[in-house]
Scaffold this active site. Structure first.
Site, PDB file in Angstrom:
ATOM      1  N   ILE A 174       0.939  -0.860   0.087  1.00 37.54           N
ATOM      2  CA  ILE A 174      -0.145  -0.133  -0.144  1.00 37.54           C
ATOM      3  C   ILE A 174       1.031   1.409  -0.191  1.00 37.54           C
ATOM      4  CG2 ILE A 174      -1.532   1.908   1.640  1.00 37.54           C
ATOM      5  CD1 ILE A 174      -2.326  -1.152   2.151  1.00 37.54           C
ATOM      6  N   GLY A 175       0.996   1.956  -1.140  1.00 34.36           N
ATOM      7  CA  GLY A 175       1.520   3.643  -0.896  1.00 34.36           C
ATOM      8  C   GLY A 175       0.787   4.637  -0.744  1.00 34.36           C
ATOM      9  N   GLU A 211     -11.065  -2.058   5.302  1.00 38.80           N
ATOM     10  CA  GLU A 211      -9.058  -2.145   6.298  1.00 38.80           C
ATOM     11  C   GLU A 211      -9.419  -2.426   7.463  1.00 38.80           C
ATOM     12  OE1 GLU A 211      -6.636   0.505   4.135  1.00 38.80           O
ATOM     13  OE2 GLU A 211      -4.962   0.036   6.275  1.00 38.80           O
TER      14      GLU A 211
HETATM   15  C1  LIG Z   1       3.068  -1.585  11.446  1.00 38.33           C
HETATM   16  C2  LIG Z   1       2.968  -0.208  10.281  1.00 38.33           C
HETATM   17  C3  LIG Z   1       2.953  -0.586   9.348  1.00 38.33           C
HETATM   18  C4  LIG Z   1       2.470   0.452   7.986  1.00 38.33           C
HETATM   19  N1  LIG Z   1       1.878  -0.021   6.590  1.00 38.33           N
HETATM   20  C5  LIG Z   1       1.933   0.693   6.073  1.00 38.33           C
HETATM   21  C6  LIG Z   1       1.805   0.624   4.538  1.00 38.33           C
HETATM   22  O1  LIG Z   1       1.363  -0.427   3.787  1.00 38.33           O
HETATM   23  N2  LIG Z   1       1.337   1.704   3.692  1.00 38.33           N
HETATM   24  C7  LIG Z   1       1.402   2.563   4.009  1.00 38.33           C
HETATM   25  O2  LIG Z   1       1.058   4.082   3.165  1.00 38.33           O
HETATM   26  N3  LIG Z   1       1.074   3.365   5.409  1.00 38.33           N
HETATM   27  C8  LIG Z   1       1.576   2.188   7.014  1.00 38.33           C
HETATM   28  N4  LIG Z   1       1.413   2.446   7.338  1.00 38.33           N
HETATM   29  C9  LIG Z   1       1.832   3.644   7.446  1.00 38.33           C
HETATM   30  C10 LIG Z   1       0.917   4.152   8.748  1.00 38.33           C
HETATM   31  O3  LIG Z   1      -0.617   4.300   8.242  1.00 38.33           O
HETATM   32  C11 LIG Z   1       0.675   5.759   9.362  1.00 38.33           C
HETATM   33  O4  LIG Z   1       2.143   5.160  10.029  1.00 38.33           O
HETATM   34  C12 LIG Z   1      -0.702   5.936  10.464  1.00 38.33           C
HETATM   35  O5  LIG Z   1      -1.037   7.306   9.241  1.00 38.33           O
HETATM   36  C13 LIG Z   1      -0.014   7.775  10.610  1.00 38.33           C
HETATM   37  O6  LIG Z   1       0.560   8.476  10.440  1.00 38.33           O
HETATM   38  P1  LIG Z   1       2.084   8.854  10.200  1.00 38.33           P
HETATM   39  O7  LIG Z   1       2.795   8.141  11.071  1.00 38.33           O
HETATM   40  O8  LIG Z   1       2.158   9.909   9.136  1.00 38.33           O
HETATM   41  O9  LIG Z   1       1.722  10.039  12.040  1.00 38.33           O
HETATM   42  P2  LIG Z   1       1.132  11.677  11.829  1.00 38.33           P
HETATM   43  O10 LIG Z   1      -0.403  11.867  10.676  1.00 38.33           O
HETATM   44  O11 LIG Z   1       1.993  12.727  12.016  1.00 38.33           O
HETATM   45  O12 LIG Z   1       0.517  11.613  13.203  1.00 38.33           O
HETATM   46  C14 LIG Z   1       1.401  11.752  14.270  1.00 38.33           C
HETATM   47  C15 LIG Z   1       1.068  11.874  16.071  1.00 38.33           C
HETATM   48  O13 LIG Z   1      -0.346  12.871  15.596  1.00 38.33           O
HETATM   49  C16 LIG Z   1      -1.826  12.330  16.085  1.00 38.33           C
HETATM   50  N5  LIG Z   1      -2.471  13.161  14.817  1.00 38.33           N
HETATM   51  C17 LIG Z   1      -2.673  13.401  14.054  1.00 38.33           C
HETATM   52  N6  LIG Z   1      -3.382  14.008  13.287  1.00 38.33           N
HETATM   53  C18 LIG Z   1      -4.730  14.212  14.111  1.00 38.33           C
HETATM   54  C19 LIG Z   1      -5.971  14.028  14.172  1.00 38.33           C
HETATM   55  N7  LIG Z   1      -6.338  14.823  12.826  1.00 38.33           N
HETATM   56  N8  LIG Z   1      -6.575  14.862  15.462  1.00 38.33           N
HETATM   57  C20 LIG Z   1      -5.889  13.861  16.515  1.00 38.33           C
HETATM   58  N9  LIG Z   1      -4.283  13.317  16.584  1.00 38.33           N
HETATM   59  C21 LIG Z   1      -4.329  13.120  15.514  1.00 38.33           C
HETATM   60  C22 LIG Z   1      -2.058  10.399  15.781  1.00 38.33           C
HETATM   61  O14 LIG Z   1      -3.056   9.768  16.221  1.00 38.33           O
HETATM   62  C23 LIG Z   1      -0.165  10.750  15.985  1.00 38.33           C
HETATM   63  O15 LIG Z   1      -0.396   9.765  17.191  1.00 38.33           O
HETATM   64  C24 LIG Z   1       1.560   1.904   8.738  1.00 38.33           C
HETATM   65  C25 LIG Z   1       2.384   2.286  10.101  1.00 38.33           C
HETATM   66  C26 LIG Z   1       2.986   0.986  10.683  1.00 38.33           C
HETATM   67  C27 LIG Z   1       3.345   1.164  11.961  1.00 38.33           C
END
Ligand SMILES: Cc1cc2nc3c(=O)[nH]c(=O)nc-3n(C[C@H](O)[C@H](O)[C@H](O)COP(=O)(O)OP(=O)(O)OC[C@H]3O[C@@H](n4cnc5c(N)ncnc54)[C@H](O)[C@@H]3O)c2cc1C
Length: 386
Positions: A133-134, A253
């Site tokens: 997934i990208g 999902e």
């Molecule tokens: C094991 C694992 C597998 C993954 N696999 C994939 C994959 O295959 N493909 C892919 O595309 N992604 C993947 N991800 C990424 C995952 O979808 C993202 O890490 C996730 O959506 C959070 O985005 P971020 O890491 O940029 O954190 P951010 O969005 O920067 O968030 C940082 C913190 O701020 C909080 N926050 C952000 N916005 C809000 C809001 N509006 N209200 C309240 N709190 C908020 C979040 O809850 C978090 O605690 C994976 C992640 C993990 C851990």
């Protein structure tokens, strides 16, 4: 209506479903006995085994709901639910095919071109074609609409530049479905101008760099696109319609058994360790964990039925994922408190091993697929709290 958005209709299992469950259990029992796999927690996310995926494909347990012309079995969603909950709760290694079977295949079926469906879906159903997934990027996770990877129109296709991150299994997958910007960002219409591309991960201009997780495994990756050419026929659906398509994947999902059963093997092994006559406190704790599992299962099954009926219960799915993934962590903590063990991934003692898997993988449960804070926000909005 708020009440409507939190509906979890009851699901009854008939003789056909019960027979399927027995067939899956027999298969798992035989594989366990012959050393085909060792149970692990987070087996759907971390247990990568093409051999296992091919065995499931041969039994007709992948692409179960898809039309037969694409290698599917034309079965109801409930049948897929039974197979997946048996696999995840047994800790069987399902990661290789998981994304393709759960999400990418159904997306291609819904929005893909006929040629994409014909060439790819039968390979997924055979357990031989894997997807990444990208979506996420270094500065775009929760706020997915802010993605900056771009596709520029050129003769016969598109040139992609940018970076995707956390792409689980990309280094072992054949394709990625990437959400990419195809027209400039418009702050008044943030969700416009995004397109989904089917990307062959072996194509020139793509570099896949591994990232290790806290378990020391190369689970995810940073995927860099440097003038990577993608032909026109690899656009999924309509150019510019990516946001609508990507959000349609979310209910599927977020609501499946993998959102509350990832650490179930810890409970199974805990019960085995406690033996037939556990102490009162042990029995109480195990009983409470079992009751919560059943409540979550009832909710998750209800969503599966709604999906089968053509509904898109995204808010209810957000609730299941929030409650379910918190529960996965609590299960591990309760087990550790009740029966401490030297947790080690290579431990010969199965309880110690699955406990180690659980401890090392639960931190990711509440982040992947949308963080729990964001999911709580979705639920709160539906309840009129924000
Ligand atoms: C094991 C694992 C597998 C993954 N696999 C994939 C994959 O295959 N493909 C892919 O595309 N992604 C993947 N991800 C990424 C995952 O979808 C993202 O890490 C996730 O959506 C959070 O985005 P971020 O890491 O940029 O954190 P951010 O969005 O920067 O968030 C940082 C913190 O701020 C909080 N926050 C952000 N916005 C809000 C809001 N509006 N209200 C309240 N709190 C908020 C979040 O809850 C978090 O605690 C994976 C992640 C993990 C851990």
């Amino acid at each position: 209506m708020t009440g409507d958005r939190f509906r979890f209709p009851k699901v009854e299992f008939g003789p056909e479903e019960r027979a399927l469950r027995e067939e899956v259990r027999d298969f798992i029992r035989e594989e366990r006995a012959s050393g085909g796999f060792t149970p692990m927690a987070d087996s759907w996310g971390s247990g990568w085994s093409p051999e296992w995926s091919r065995k499931m494909g041969a039994r007709g347990w992948l692409g179960m709901m898809w039309p037969k012309q694409y290698g599917g079995g034309e079965k109801p969603a409930l049948h897929r639910y039974i197979v997946t909950e048996e696999m995840v709760s047994a800790g069987a290694p399902c990661a290789a095919h998981w994304v393709a079977d759960r999400q990418s295949g159904p997306l291609l079926l819904r929005y893909g071109a006929e040629e994409q469906r014909r060439s790819i879906l039968p390979r997924i159903a055979a357990g031989e074609c894997y997807f990444a997934i990208g979506m996420s990027e270094p500065d775009s996770g929760s706020d997915l609409a802010s993605v900056r990877t771009t596709a520029t129109k050129v003769d016969g296709g598109w040139t992609i530049n940018g970076r995707k991150i956390w792409s689980s299994g990309a280094h072992r997958s054949h394709y990625m479905i990437a959400l990419v910007r195809t027209s400039p960002r418009d702050m008044k219409a943030r969700h416009a101008g995004l397109t989904q591309f089917l990307i062959d991960l072996k194509a020139p201009g793509i570099e896949i760099r591994g990232i290790r997780n806290i378990a020391g495994e190369r689970h995810f990756n940073e995927t860099v696109f440097d003038d990577a050419f993608v032909p026109d026929d690899m656009v999924i659906g309509e150019a510019g319609d990516g946001w609508r398509q990507v959000t349609s994947e979310l209910a599927i999902e977020r609501s499946g058994p993998e959102r509350f059963l990832s650490t179930f093997p810890v409970l199974t092994e805990l019960v085995r360790e406690l033996g037939p006559e556990p102490g009162e406190r042990d029995a109480e704790t195990v009983g409470a964990l079992a009751a919560r599992t059943m409540a979550l299962r009832r909710m998750s099954l209800g969503i599966s039925r709604l999906l089968d009926e053509g509904e898109a219960p995204e808010v209810a799915a957000a609730l299941v994922k929030d409650l379910g993934t918190c529960f996965e962590g609590e299960l591990v903590r309760e087990a550790r408190n009740l029966l401490p063990a030297t947790a080690a991934s290579q431990s010969p003692d199965l309880y110690g091993k699955v406990l180690a898997d659980g401890v090392l993988h639960v931190p990711s449960s509440t982040i992947r697929g949308g963080t729990n804070e964001v999911l709580k926000g979705i639920v709160a909005r539906e309840l009129g709290l924000r």
